[in-house]
Write an enzyme that holds these catalytic residues in place. Structure first.
Site, mmCIF file in Angstrom:
data_model
loop_
_atom_site.group_PDB
_atom_site.id
_atom_site.type_symbol
_atom_site.label_atom_id
_atom_site.label_comp_id
_atom_site.label_asym_id
_atom_site.label_seq_id
_atom_site.Cartn_x
_atom_site.Cartn_y
_atom_site.Cartn_z
ATOM 1 N N LYS A 22 1.004 -1.158 -0.055
ATOM 2 C CA LYS A 22 -0.024 -0.012 0.100
ATOM 3 C C LYS A 22 0.956 1.389 -0.194
ATOM 4 O O LYS A 22 0.497 2.178 -0.891
ATOM 5 C CB LYS A 22 -0.932 -0.156 1.247
ATOM 6 C CG LYS A 22 -1.571 1.342 1.333
ATOM 7 C CD LYS A 22 -2.214 1.298 2.917
ATOM 8 C CE LYS A 22 -1.379 1.675 4.082
ATOM 9 N NZ LYS A 22 -1.215 2.976 4.621
ATOM 10 N N ASN A 23 1.935 1.291 0.862
ATOM 11 C CA ASN A 23 2.542 2.556 1.054
ATOM 12 C C ASN A 23 3.585 2.885 0.069
ATOM 13 O O ASN A 23 4.070 3.830 -0.164
ATOM 14 C CB ASN A 23 3.319 2.521 2.339
ATOM 15 C CG ASN A 23 2.296 2.843 3.501
ATOM 16 O OD1 ASN A 23 1.186 3.086 3.365
ATOM 17 N ND2 ASN A 23 2.857 2.582 4.771
ATOM 18 N N CYS A 117 -4.349 8.063 9.429
ATOM 19 C CA CYS A 117 -4.547 7.393 10.676
ATOM 20 C C CYS A 117 -4.167 8.416 11.883
ATOM 21 O O CYS A 117 -3.276 9.383 11.685
ATOM 22 C CB CYS A 117 -3.656 6.148 10.714
ATOM 23 S SG CYS A 117 -4.468 4.854 10.052
ATOM 24 N N ARG A 122 0.921 14.912 13.165
ATOM 25 C CA ARG A 122 1.426 14.363 11.862
ATOM 26 C C ARG A 122 2.108 15.636 10.922
ATOM 27 O O ARG A 122 1.217 15.977 9.775
ATOM 28 C CB ARG A 122 0.375 13.574 10.788
ATOM 29 C CG ARG A 122 -0.322 12.689 11.409
ATOM 30 C CD ARG A 122 0.378 11.012 11.562
ATOM 31 N NE ARG A 122 1.019 10.729 10.415
ATOM 32 C CZ ARG A 122 0.212 9.785 9.511
ATOM 33 N NH1 ARG A 122 -1.027 8.839 9.977
ATOM 34 N NH2 ARG A 122 0.884 8.886 8.728
ATOM 35 N N ASP A 305 4.913 0.637 11.709
ATOM 36 C CA ASP A 305 3.701 -0.100 11.330
ATOM 37 C C ASP A 305 3.400 -1.434 11.795
ATOM 38 O O ASP A 305 2.371 -1.942 11.603
ATOM 39 C CB ASP A 305 3.687 0.156 9.680
ATOM 40 C CG ASP A 305 3.574 1.641 9.605
ATOM 41 O OD1 ASP A 305 3.220 2.416 10.132
ATOM 42 O OD2 ASP A 305 3.677 1.745 8.431
ATOM 43 N N ARG A 396 -8.610 -0.382 4.833
ATOM 44 C CA ARG A 396 -7.552 0.757 4.214
ATOM 45 C C ARG A 396 -6.487 0.142 3.828
ATOM 46 O O ARG A 396 -5.786 0.691 2.918
ATOM 47 C CB ARG A 396 -7.367 2.050 5.169
ATOM 48 C CG ARG A 396 -8.461 2.812 5.540
ATOM 49 C CD ARG A 396 -7.996 3.919 6.566
ATOM 50 N NE ARG A 396 -7.222 4.600 5.766
ATOM 51 C CZ ARG A 396 -6.654 5.718 6.230
ATOM 52 N NH1 ARG A 396 -7.122 6.335 7.257
ATOM 53 N NH2 ARG A 396 -5.763 6.659 5.771
HETATM 54 N N1 EPU Z 1 7.690 14.400 10.755
HETATM 55 C C1 EPU Z 1 7.799 15.664 11.059
HETATM 56 N N2 EPU Z 1 7.668 16.727 10.121
HETATM 57 C C2 EPU Z 1 7.218 16.328 8.971
HETATM 58 C C3 EPU Z 1 7.171 15.080 8.590
HETATM 59 C C4 EPU Z 1 7.380 14.037 9.522
HETATM 60 O O1 EPU Z 1 7.997 16.072 12.190
HETATM 61 O O2 EPU Z 1 7.225 17.243 7.878
HETATM 62 C C5 EPU Z 1 7.858 13.398 11.805
HETATM 63 C C6 EPU Z 1 6.358 12.582 12.121
HETATM 64 O O3 EPU Z 1 5.712 13.187 12.864
HETATM 65 C C7 EPU Z 1 6.934 11.301 12.589
HETATM 66 C C8 EPU Z 1 8.083 11.172 11.836
HETATM 67 O O4 EPU Z 1 8.718 12.444 11.363
HETATM 68 O O5 EPU Z 1 7.408 11.358 13.898
HETATM 69 C C9 EPU Z 1 8.195 10.060 10.527
HETATM 70 O O6 EPU Z 1 6.707 10.584 9.908
HETATM 71 P P1 EPU Z 1 6.983 10.239 8.210
HETATM 72 O O7 EPU Z 1 6.784 11.469 7.449
HETATM 73 O O8 EPU Z 1 8.092 9.260 7.928
HETATM 74 O O9 EPU Z 1 5.551 9.328 8.150
HETATM 75 P P2 EPU Z 1 4.417 9.606 6.881
HETATM 76 O O10 EPU Z 1 5.063 9.752 5.604
HETATM 77 O O11 EPU Z 1 3.443 10.577 7.260
HETATM 78 C C10 EPU Z 1 4.442 7.072 6.350
HETATM 79 C C11 EPU Z 1 3.628 5.929 6.168
HETATM 80 C C12 EPU Z 1 3.070 5.571 7.423
HETATM 81 C C13 EPU Z 1 4.057 5.047 8.368
HETATM 82 C C14 EPU Z 1 5.139 6.155 8.423
HETATM 83 C C15 EPU Z 1 6.593 5.808 9.097
HETATM 84 C C16 EPU Z 1 2.145 6.280 4.158
HETATM 85 C C17 EPU Z 1 0.963 6.797 3.324
HETATM 86 N N3 EPU Z 1 2.235 6.501 5.477
HETATM 87 O O12 EPU Z 1 3.804 8.218 6.848
HETATM 88 O O13 EPU Z 1 2.010 4.505 7.291
HETATM 89 O O14 EPU Z 1 3.914 4.890 9.693
HETATM 90 O O15 EPU Z 1 5.579 6.712 7.096
HETATM 91 O O16 EPU Z 1 7.075 4.760 8.350
HETATM 92 O O17 EPU Z 1 3.062 5.752 3.455
HETATM 93 C C18 EPU Z 1 0.418 2.836 7.959
HETATM 94 O O18 EPU Z 1 0.676 2.241 7.028
HETATM 95 O O19 EPU Z 1 -0.115 2.335 8.947
HETATM 96 C C19 EPU Z 1 1.141 4.194 8.109
HETATM 97 C C20 EPU Z 1 0.666 5.017 8.990
#
Ligand code: EPU
Length: 417
Positions: A22-23, A117, A122, A305, A396
């Site tokens: 998915k991701n 989620c 976030r 995850d 999802r």
């Molecule tokens: N963060 C910041 N600032 C930013 C971006 C991120 O502080 O501008 C922080 C976040 O708060 C967190 C860390 O950096 O503490 C990592 O966040 P990341 O940006 O890597 O997460 P994401 O891109 O929002 C994706 C996946 C998530 C998965 C995370 C971490 C997708 C659509 N979502 O989220 O997947 O948990 O990477 O691997 O790809 C799931 O599949 O259940 C899911 C939540």
């Protein structure tokens, strides 16, 4: 919506086919906006986040549909409408990838903040910082975000202050078409990031990972191609936690074994064996498991995850297990649900100690995707019947989780009442 009913205590035996990831499917779908030709994507998971992403592209004027059980065809040549259905966007984290793909294709984007989620803050300030380094201007009013970029700057270096999957992906998508070289430092190296890079390179991009940096040499345009999405490592490992709670032995088909390799030692410490043989991954659990400690961190460390599912499995292990969550410190809502089943634990800040517990069936509410999966893991090993509400979170990201588990002997079914 329907509920999932599970009668716990049945050991697992059989074969499960793992779906596409998915991701990585989601950023690849949105990256198709950079390509004004037909792309065919195989191994696409049939999960609601994918259906919603395709709907966003269709509303923009693109062709975007399943043409086969797990194959989609996307052609964004006629995608001109950038007035999005904000409700749809606010449901999904992956809609964040509209920022980079629209900036690259149309030079501007105006949208609500991406949803996703709900397990704490976030933020997206790293995404914004990166877009600004590329020359974009940005206005935010707390609800909407507007970005515009008339000409991407050449020879730019972006250093992310935090390792972020989303920001890394957005910087790659925003940089790959245009002149000059963009270097992104302190990047996420999750398999989903590598999947996106492989797809874009096949389409003609010039993107390379060097250590903790990614170098993107801009190209004039990209060509439509056929590409197979990687298999979902989190889905595969979720089934490993199911074997841990329910016991038994299953074979997984369609796993990219090298992606799960760094995580296998954490399972082995509990006694679960995960081995590759003749195209299958065999997962076997002894009757008695021993607890272990993990902390979540960016790949190749233990994935956030998988935290709730692993935590649910630790309830069935002897001794005291420990999970420290370093990525999303508030990702613990599932604990209240496990408590309803008799789970014993102690939460201290971003760490939880899990004690051996005899779980019993209960009525449970999924609070997000992985929390929902954790309830399935715990219910499979519990005594008696559990019912899980809010199944919309689970679908999802897990394709056919109910029939897949039922096919290996779990007593699990949907209650449509
Ligand atoms: N963060 C910041 N600032 C930013 C971006 C991120 O502080 O501008 C922080 C976040 O708060 C967190 C860390 O950096 O503490 C990592 O966040 P990341 O940006 O890597 O997460 P994401 O891109 O929002 C994706 C996946 C998530 C998965 C995370 C971490 C997708 C659509 N979502 O989220 O997947 O948990 O990477 O691997 O790809 C799931 O599949 O259940 C899911 C939540």
């Amino acid at each position: 919506m329907k509920k999932i009913i599970i009668d716990g205590g049945q050991s697992l035996d059989g074969v499960i086919e793992v779906s596409g990831m998915k991701n990585s499917a989601l950023p690849i779908i949105f990256a198709c906006l950079l390509i004004k030709e037909e792309c065919v994507l195989d191994n696409m998971p049939r999960v609601s986040d994918v259906h919603n992403s395709l709907e966003i592209l269709r509303q923009m004027g693109a062709e975007a549909d399943f043409i086969d059980a797990h194959t989609i065809k996307i052609n964004t040549k006629n995608a001109q409408n950038i007035y999005f259905d904000m409700d749809l966007i606010s449901k999904m984290r992956a809609s964040a990838y509209l920022m980079s793909s629209c900036l690259s294709r149309y030079g501007s984007v105006h949208m609500v903040y991406p949803g996703g989620c709900n397990f704490g803050a976030r933020p997206i300030e790293q995404h914004i910082k990166g877009f600004k380094c590329l020359g974009a201007s940005c206005t935010e009013d707390g609800e909407f975000i507007a970005l515009s970029l008339s000409k991407r700057l050449q020879n730019v270096k972006i250093t992310l202050d935090k390792i972020s999957v989303g920001a890394t992906i957005n910087m790659i998508i925003a940089s790959c078409v245009g002149e000059g070289t963009v270097t992104i430092e302190n990047v996420a190296k999750e398999p989903h990031v590598l999947d996106l890079i492989a797809f874009l390179n096949i389409c003609g991009a010039n993107i390379r990972l060097f250590g903790n940096s990614i170098r993107v040499v801009g190209v004039r345009s990209l060509n439509g191609k056929r590409y197979r999405i990687y298999s979902d490592m989190i889905e595969a490992l979720t089934y490993a936690t199911c074997v841990g709670s329910a016991k038994g032995k299953i074979y997984l088909k369609n796993v990219d074994y090298e992606h799960i390799l760094p995580i296998i030692p954490h399972f082995e410490k509990t006694g679960i064996s995960i081995k590759y043989k003749n195209g299958f991954v065999c997962i076997k659990s002894p009757e008695k498991l021993v607890s272990t400690s993990v902390f979540t961190a960016p790949y190749p460390e233990f994935p956030t995850d998988l935290h709730p599912q692993f935590s649910a499995m630790l309830c069935f292990c002897d001794g005291v297990g420990e999970i420290t969550e370093t990525i999303f410190p508030e990702r613990f809502a599932y604990l209240c649900e496990l408590e309803k089943m008799g789970a014993k634990f102690k939460k201290i800040g971003n760490k939880v100690e899990i004690y051996t517990s005899l779980l019993h069936g209960a009525s449970l509410d999924a609070t997000d995707l992985r929390a929902g999966a954790a309830l399935i893991v715990s219910a499979l090993g519990a005594n008696g019947r559990s019912e899980i509400n809010n199944v919309n979170y689970i679908v999802r990201g897990y394709e056919d989780i109910v029939p897949k588990l039922s096919s290996v002997g779990a007593k699990i079914f949907y209650d449509n009442k």
